[in-house]
Every structure is written in structure tokens, then in C-alpha cells.
Scaffold this motif. Structure first.
Motif, PDB file in Angstrom:
ATOM      1  N   CYS A 247     -71.015 -62.793  83.281  1.00 45.84           N
ATOM      2  CA  CYS A 247     -71.523 -63.080  82.116  1.00 45.84           C
ATOM      3  C   CYS A 247     -71.072 -62.107  81.641  1.00 45.84           C
ATOM      4  O   CYS A 247     -69.978 -63.027  80.718  1.00 45.84           O
ATOM      5  CB  CYS A 247     -73.160 -62.635  82.046  1.00 45.84           C
ATOM      6  SG  CYS A 247     -73.787 -62.525  80.099  1.00 45.84           S
TER       7      CYS A 247
ATOM      8  N   ARG B 225     -64.862 -67.967  83.696  1.00 44.55           N
ATOM      9  CA  ARG B 225     -65.397 -67.481  83.231  1.00 44.55           C
ATOM     10  C   ARG B 225     -65.300 -66.647  82.807  1.00 44.55           C
ATOM     11  O   ARG B 225     -65.858 -65.579  83.978  1.00 44.55           O
ATOM     12  CB  ARG B 225     -66.600 -68.312  82.838  1.00 44.55           C
ATOM     13  CG  ARG B 225     -68.101 -67.805  83.544  1.00 44.55           C
ATOM     14  CD  ARG B 225     -69.716 -68.485  82.609  1.00 44.55           C
ATOM     15  NE  ARG B 225     -69.475 -67.298  82.163  1.00 44.55           N
ATOM     16  CZ  ARG B 225     -70.900 -66.954  81.062  1.00 44.55           C
ATOM     17  NH1 ARG B 225     -71.223 -67.945  81.247  1.00 44.55           N
ATOM     18  NH2 ARG B 225     -70.688 -65.638  80.462  1.00 44.55           N
TER      19      ARG B 225
ATOM     20  N   LYS C 297     -70.563 -60.373  73.300  1.00 45.44           N
ATOM     21  CA  LYS C 297     -71.864 -60.872  73.928  1.00 45.44           C
ATOM     22  C   LYS C 297     -73.049 -60.502  72.836  1.00 45.44           C
ATOM     23  O   LYS C 297     -72.679 -59.438  72.603  1.00 45.44           O
ATOM     24  CB  LYS C 297     -72.137 -59.933  75.327  1.00 45.44           C
ATOM     25  CG  LYS C 297     -70.903 -59.821  76.439  1.00 45.44           C
ATOM     26  CD  LYS C 297     -70.647 -61.327  76.818  1.00 45.44           C
ATOM     27  CE  LYS C 297     -72.175 -62.117  77.131  1.00 45.44           C
ATOM     28  NZ  LYS C 297     -71.918 -63.113  78.273  1.00 45.44           N
ATOM     29  N   PRO C 298     -72.903 -61.854  72.158  1.00 43.29           N
ATOM     30  CA  PRO C 298     -74.290 -61.798  71.250  1.00 43.29           C
ATOM     31  C   PRO C 298     -75.047 -62.085  72.053  1.00 43.29           C
ATOM     32  O   PRO C 298     -76.036 -62.846  72.360  1.00 43.29           O
ATOM     33  CB  PRO C 298     -73.841 -63.361  70.704  1.00 43.29           C
ATOM     34  CG  PRO C 298     -73.291 -64.194  71.672  1.00 43.29           C
ATOM     35  CD  PRO C 298     -72.737 -62.944  72.506  1.00 43.29           C
TER      36      PRO C 298
ATOM     37  N   GLU D 155     -66.146 -67.314  75.510  1.00 45.69           N
ATOM     38  CA  GLU D 155     -66.989 -67.272  74.560  1.00 45.69           C
ATOM     39  C   GLU D 155     -66.493 -67.184  73.371  1.00 45.69           C
ATOM     40  O   GLU D 155     -65.699 -65.649  73.315  1.00 45.69           O
ATOM     41  CB  GLU D 155     -68.391 -66.985  74.224  1.00 45.69           C
ATOM     42  CG  GLU D 155     -69.255 -67.743  72.875  1.00 45.69           C
ATOM     43  CD  GLU D 155     -70.497 -66.962  73.540  1.00 45.69           C
ATOM     44  OE1 GLU D 155     -70.796 -66.735  74.259  1.00 45.69           O
ATOM     45  OE2 GLU D 155     -71.185 -66.979  72.231  1.00 45.69           O
TER      46      GLU D 155
ATOM     47  N   TRP E  25     -65.591 -71.572  75.143  1.00 40.90           N
ATOM     48  CA  TRP E  25     -66.585 -72.330  74.411  1.00 40.90           C
ATOM     49  C   TRP E  25     -67.583 -71.794  73.346  1.00 40.90           C
ATOM     50  O   TRP E  25     -67.279 -70.278  73.581  1.00 40.90           O
ATOM     51  CB  TRP E  25     -68.042 -72.422  75.587  1.00 40.90           C
ATOM     52  CG  TRP E  25     -68.633 -70.768  75.939  1.00 40.90           C
ATOM     53  CD1 TRP E  25     -69.598 -70.493  75.564  1.00 40.90           C
ATOM     54  CD2 TRP E  25     -68.208 -70.056  77.138  1.00 40.90           C
ATOM     55  NE1 TRP E  25     -70.273 -69.380  76.520  1.00 40.90           N
ATOM     56  CE2 TRP E  25     -68.957 -69.058  77.287  1.00 40.90           C
ATOM     57  CE3 TRP E  25     -67.045 -69.977  78.359  1.00 40.90           C
ATOM     58  CZ2 TRP E  25     -68.972 -68.126  77.923  1.00 40.90           C
ATOM     59  CZ3 TRP E  25     -67.142 -68.993  78.966  1.00 40.90           C
ATOM     60  CH2 TRP E  25     -67.805 -68.196  78.979  1.00 40.90           C
TER      61      TRP E  25
ATOM     62  N   GLY F  17     -71.374 -70.615  72.159  1.00 40.96           N
ATOM     63  CA  GLY F  17     -72.881 -69.638  72.711  1.00 40.96           C
ATOM     64  C   GLY F  17     -73.563 -70.442  71.626  1.00 40.96           C
ATOM     65  O   GLY F  17     -73.743 -70.777  70.476  1.00 40.96           O
ATOM     66  N   ALA F  18     -75.210 -70.305  72.051  1.00 42.30           N
ATOM     67  CA  ALA F  18     -75.757 -71.237  71.761  1.00 42.30           C
ATOM     68  C   ALA F  18     -76.331 -70.652  69.916  1.00 42.30           C
ATOM     69  O   ALA F  18     -76.791 -70.854  69.351  1.00 42.30           O
ATOM     70  CB  ALA F  18     -77.661 -70.730  72.710  1.00 42.30           C
ATOM     71  N   ARG F  19     -76.049 -69.033  70.337  1.00 38.75           N
ATOM     72  CA  ARG F  19     -76.340 -68.566  68.882  1.00 38.75           C
ATOM     73  C   ARG F  19     -75.424 -69.190  67.846  1.00 38.75           C
ATOM     74  O   ARG F  19     -75.842 -68.782  66.707  1.00 38.75           O
ATOM     75  CB  ARG F  19     -76.647 -67.133  68.821  1.00 38.75           C
ATOM     76  CG  ARG F  19     -77.381 -66.935  69.713  1.00 38.75           C
ATOM     77  CD  ARG F  19     -77.917 -65.139  70.763  1.00 38.75           C
ATOM     78  NE  ARG F  19     -78.630 -65.524  71.417  1.00 38.75           N
ATOM     79  CZ  ARG F  19     -78.208 -65.417  72.656  1.00 38.75           C
ATOM     80  NH1 ARG F  19     -77.574 -66.199  73.009  1.00 38.75           N
ATOM     81  NH2 ARG F  19     -78.750 -64.910  73.729  1.00 38.75           N
TER      82      ARG F  19
ATOM     83  N   LYS G  27     -72.495 -75.594  73.052  1.00 38.08           N
ATOM     84  CA  LYS G  27     -73.655 -75.164  74.100  1.00 38.08           C
ATOM     85  C   LYS G  27     -74.524 -75.324  73.413  1.00 38.08           C
ATOM     86  O   LYS G  27     -74.504 -75.633  71.792  1.00 38.08           O
ATOM     87  CB  LYS G  27     -73.614 -73.763  74.342  1.00 38.08           C
ATOM     88  CG  LYS G  27     -73.512 -73.264  75.241  1.00 38.08           C
ATOM     89  CD  LYS G  27     -74.010 -72.055  75.747  1.00 38.08           C
ATOM     90  CE  LYS G  27     -72.660 -71.259  77.502  1.00 38.08           C
ATOM     91  NZ  LYS G  27     -73.890 -70.388  78.201  1.00 38.08           N
TER      92      LYS G  27
ATOM     93  N   ARG H 299     -77.500 -75.367  77.849  1.00 41.82           N
ATOM     94  CA  ARG H 299     -78.248 -74.911  78.635  1.00 41.82           C
ATOM     95  C   ARG H 299     -79.883 -74.027  78.203  1.00 41.82           C
ATOM     96  O   ARG H 299     -80.549 -72.828  78.390  1.00 41.82           O
ATOM     97  CB  ARG H 299     -77.535 -73.203  77.669  1.00 41.82           C
ATOM     98  CG  ARG H 299     -77.084 -72.956  76.768  1.00 41.82           C
ATOM     99  CD  ARG H 299     -78.686 -72.747  76.055  1.00 41.82           C
ATOM    100  NE  ARG H 299     -78.316 -71.111  75.685  1.00 41.82           N
ATOM    101  CZ  ARG H 299     -79.363 -70.057  75.494  1.00 41.82           C
ATOM    102  NH1 ARG H 299     -80.360 -71.007  74.836  1.00 41.82           N
ATOM    103  NH2 ARG H 299     -79.239 -68.599  74.816  1.00 41.82           N
TER     104      ARG H 299
ATOM    105  N   ASP I 213     -75.417 -75.830  82.914  1.00 35.84           N
ATOM    106  CA  ASP I 213     -75.749 -74.558  82.571  1.00 35.84           C
ATOM    107  C   ASP I 213     -77.103 -73.576  83.437  1.00 35.84           C
ATOM    108  O   ASP I 213     -77.989 -73.196  82.957  1.00 35.84           O
ATOM    109  CB  ASP I 213     -75.924 -73.266  81.465  1.00 35.84           C
ATOM    110  CG  ASP I 213     -75.506 -71.606  81.464  1.00 35.84           C
ATOM    111  OD1 ASP I 213     -75.681 -70.782  81.642  1.00 35.84           O
ATOM    112  OD2 ASP I 213     -74.882 -71.723  80.642  1.00 35.84           O
TER     113      ASP I 213
ATOM    114  N   HIS J 229     -78.365 -69.878  82.949  1.00 38.29           N
ATOM    115  CA  HIS J 229     -79.071 -69.639  81.746  1.00 38.29           C
ATOM    116  C   HIS J 229     -80.449 -70.401  81.060  1.00 38.29           C
ATOM    117  O   HIS J 229     -81.209 -69.975  80.308  1.00 38.29           O
ATOM    118  CB  HIS J 229     -78.337 -69.909  80.587  1.00 38.29           C
ATOM    119  CG  HIS J 229     -76.672 -68.933  80.138  1.00 38.29           C
ATOM    120  ND1 HIS J 229     -76.198 -68.908  80.494  1.00 38.29           N
ATOM    121  CD2 HIS J 229     -77.371 -67.211  79.561  1.00 38.29           C
ATOM    122  CE1 HIS J 229     -75.031 -67.585  80.150  1.00 38.29           C
ATOM    123  NE2 HIS J 229     -76.211 -66.491  79.512  1.00 38.29           N
TER     124      HIS J 229
ATOM    125  N   GLU K 281     -73.427 -68.780  86.717  1.00 39.50           N
ATOM    126  CA  GLU K 281     -72.544 -66.715  86.450  1.00 39.50           C
ATOM    127  C   GLU K 281     -72.819 -66.181  87.989  1.00 39.50           C
ATOM    128  O   GLU K 281     -73.448 -66.336  88.399  1.00 39.50           O
ATOM    129  CB  GLU K 281     -73.273 -66.445  85.449  1.00 39.50           C
ATOM    130  CG  GLU K 281     -73.303 -67.064  84.035  1.00 39.50           C
ATOM    131  CD  GLU K 281     -74.217 -65.765  82.718  1.00 39.50           C
ATOM    132  OE1 GLU K 281     -74.078 -65.989  80.996  1.00 39.50           O
ATOM    133  OE2 GLU K 281     -74.970 -65.680  83.146  1.00 39.50           O
TER     134      GLU K 281
END
Ligand code: PEP
Ligand code: MN
Length: 360
Positions: free
Chosen positions: A26, A50, A55-56, A88, A107, A109-111, A136, A166, A200, A203, A229
Motif C-alpha cells: 500500500c 506498485r 498517501k491520501p 499514485e 494511477w 486515486g479515488a479521492r 480509479k 476499487r 482492486d 480496497h 497490495e
């Protein structure tokens, strides 16, 4: 987006005889940790290594990544193991640093996907490069937002693209960390059949013992690859400890997965059949879940009726529901006879639930 075929050139050129695998921790924690995991993953099915550098995290106060320093460790991974690297990016500065350090795949991220501002900033920063960029899904189940992010990149000339499913966050408690909403992934493939779609399961599940199962569903639904991960000491990982698997466990997962190769006519036929069956399984599970929810509401109605001392069966309300559903069914190609039989059964179950509450 006119030529969606060219989006998957990067994947086709890998000429894989198994799904694409992106794996690694991760978060990059230390140089020693990154290199050790990379060495354990080399010479396996893993195509891209990866590690999250920035890290958000949903809430502050948790480990927020080692930052640009970790990019040097990823360069070492490539030099020592020959594996390609992935990380990411969440803004233009990240993109610039990742490009400088020759990261092969980025990549989003979802956020970040939820914000068109961020997506545009990243798309602008990537203009003129030939990086592989995977987007994502946004945290909320919004297909347009997801597609919109990909379109922004495409419009900026990024042609090596893909999407990562994800799962979606919800207020309901489920067995998943982020529910997969497979139906949306199916719609996604309908819209962009050529765009590589990666799953994914880490997650989605949040738990390592569910990863094989979710990965299998994804492959049955024709996903092109998996992002999983992996950490040599998952329990002591600095982020997402419960969902990471050891490199040995990852190798076992890849062995256990039933992977269908499209080669002969018969295999192709079976693949189509299995894809359709997997879609039906998703819908059947949804039906059961929805019926369960319906009966819970019946229970609540039962308590209200108990308090108000009202009879369980109210025929006028029942006839009204039936009439509406017959019309609704007609519009969906379902016969009146079927609707009657199905709703009779549902109604009976509902009455049983309410009587149980009344007698309690
Ligand atoms: C991750 O891949 O480590 C990550 C932060 O994922 P997501 O954006 O899906 O939450
Ligand atoms: Mn993670």
C-alpha cells in the motif's frame, strides 16, 4: 473519444497469457521494505510493482507517505529486479516528480477522480507524455465522474489508459470495505469495451481472506487485470494492514484463480457464457439483498401495526401495489402471470414477517 482501441495498445503489447498484475505495498515505508517486497515479487506473474508514496488518508494523523524520497526506491526496484514501477499521483507536482524518476505507470486515486479540478490539473501536467495512466473509480458510485476523468486525460493526448475498479464507499455496513457495485462495472465495459479494466480487490474487500473470491468474480466479468497490495509483514504495515497479503499468498492466489484464455472457438463460447452467468449472479445477489431489505421494512411496519393495533392484511393497499407492478412489469417485458406469482410469494413472506413481529 473516437479511437478507443488505441487505449489498450500498451496492454496488448505486453502479450500476457494471464491477467495483468500490479502488486506491491500500500505504502512505501522504508527502502529496505520496498526492495525486499520487490525481490520477493520478481519472477512471478507481477507485471508492475506498485507502492504509494503520497498517501491520501481520509483523516489526518495517520501515516501520510514518505514523499518524493520513495521515488528513488522505486528506481532501485527497477534497476535491481527489472520490474516496471507504478505509483499514485494526486497533483501536478506529483506528476512532475514521477516523470523525473521514470515511473512507468501512474494511477489516480479515488479521492482525486471525484474532483474535475484535480483531474484537469493532472491531465495538463501529463500532456505530451506517453505514460500509462489508470483512473480509479471515484469514491461515490458515479459513472459519469469516472468516465469524465478518463476523457480529460484522453483529450490531453494521453492514449495509454485504463480504469481501476476499487469499489464505492457507502454509509451502509457491508462485508466489504468499499462495495463493488458490479453492475456499474458492467455498464462501464458496455460504454468502453476496449478500455483496460483492472480490479482492486484489496480496497474493495479490506480483508485479505476475501481477495481470492473478489478477484475470481472480476475475472469472470472479463476484467483485464488485478491490483493487489502485498507486504512481507502485512500485520505490521503502516497502512491498510488488514488487506495486504504476503508475496507467497499472492502467488497462491494467482495459482488458485481460474483464468480463461480466449484461444479456441469452444473456449470463446465458454467465456461468453461464463461472462453472462457472472452477470446473472451479480443481479441475483442484488435481488436477494433487496428482498432482505424489503422484509426488514415489513418488520418495522409490523411493529407500527402492533402499536396501533391494526390488522396485518390490508387488501386495498395490496391490490394497488399489484396493479402498479403489473404495469411496471409489462414495460420491462415481464408477463402478468409472472408478476402475480412473484408478488404473491413476496407478499406472503412479508405477512409471515409481520405476524412474527405481532406475536412477539
Ligand atoms: C491505494 O491504492 O493505496 C489507494 C489509496 O487507493 P484508493 O485511491 O482506491 O483509496
Ligand atoms: Mn491502500
Amino acid at each position: 473519444m473516437e479511437n478507443t482501441k488505441e487505449m489498450r495498445t500498451w496492454l496488448d503489447e505486453l502479450n500476457l497469457d494471464h491477467p495483468l498484475v500490479i502488486a506491491g505495498p500500500c505504502s512505501a515505508e522504508t527502502e529496505e521494505q520496498v526492495l525486499r517486497i520487490a525481490h520477493e515479487l520478481k519472477d512471478t506473474d507481477v507485471n508492475y510493482f506498485r507502492a504509494g508514496i503520497w498517501k491520501p488518508r481520509t483523516r489526518p494523523g495517520n501515516f501520510e507517505g514518505v514523499g518524493a524520497l520513495g521515488l528513488k526506491w522505486l528506481q532501485k526496484v527497477k534497476a535491481e529486479t527489472g520490474m516496471k514501477t507504478a505509483t499514485e499521483v494526486a497533483n501536478a507536482a506529483h506528476v512532475k516528480l514521477a516523470l523525473e524518476h521514470d515511473i512507468d505507470l501512474l494511477w489516480i486515486g479515488a479521492r482525486s477522480t471525484v474532483s474535475p479540478f484535480i483531474m484537469q490539473e493532472i491531465a495538463d501536467a501529463l500532456e505530451g507524455t506517453d505514460k500509462i495512466v489508470l483512473v480509479k473509480n471515484p469514491i461515490n458510485p458515479d459513472l459519469s465522474l469516472w468516465l469524465g476523468g478518463i476523457e480529460r486525460l484522453y483529450t490531453s493526448g494521453i492514449k495509454n489508459l485504463g480504469a481501476i475498479h476499487r469499489g464505492f464507499s457507502t454509509y451502509e455496513k457491508t462485508k466489504y470495505r468499499n462495495i463493488p457495485e458490479w453492475q456499474l462495472a458492467i455498464e462501464f465495459q458496455d460504454k468502453f469495451p476496449d478500455l483496460p479494466l483492472i480490479n482492486d480487490p484489496s480496497h474493495i474487500t479490506g480483508k485479505r481472506d476475501m481477495i481470492l473470491d473478489v478477484s475470481q468474480t472480476a475475472l469472470d466479468l472479463n476484467f483485464d487485470g488485478l491490483m493487489i497490495e502485498s507486504h512481507y509483514d502485512p500485520d505490521n504495515a503502516w497502512s491498510d494492514a488488514a488487506q495486504q497479503v504476503t508475496p507467497a499468498a499472492l502467488i497462491q492466489i494467482m495459482k488458485d484463480l481460474k483464468i480463461r484464455k480466449e484461444s479456441s472457438e469452444e473456449v470463446e463460447y465458454n467465456t461468453s457464457l461464463n461472462t453472462l452467468r457472472a452477470q446473472i449472479d451479480v443481479i441475483d445477489n442484488n435481488l436477494i439483498e433487496k428482498l432482505g431489505k424489503r422484509m426488514k421494512i415489513s418488520d418495522s411496519i409490523g411493529s407500527l401495526k402492533k402499536d396501533g393495533n391494526i390488522a396485518v392484511l390490508q387488501s386495498s393497499r395490496w391490490n394497488e401495489i399489484l396493479g402498479k407492478m403489473i404495469l411496471e412489469g409489462e414495460q420491462n417485458g415481464l408477463s402478468e402471470e409472472f408478476i402475480l406469482r412473484m408478488f404473491k410469494a413476496i407478499h406472503q413472506e412479508s405477512i409471515n414477517h409481520q405476524e412474527k413481529v405481532l406475536k412477539s
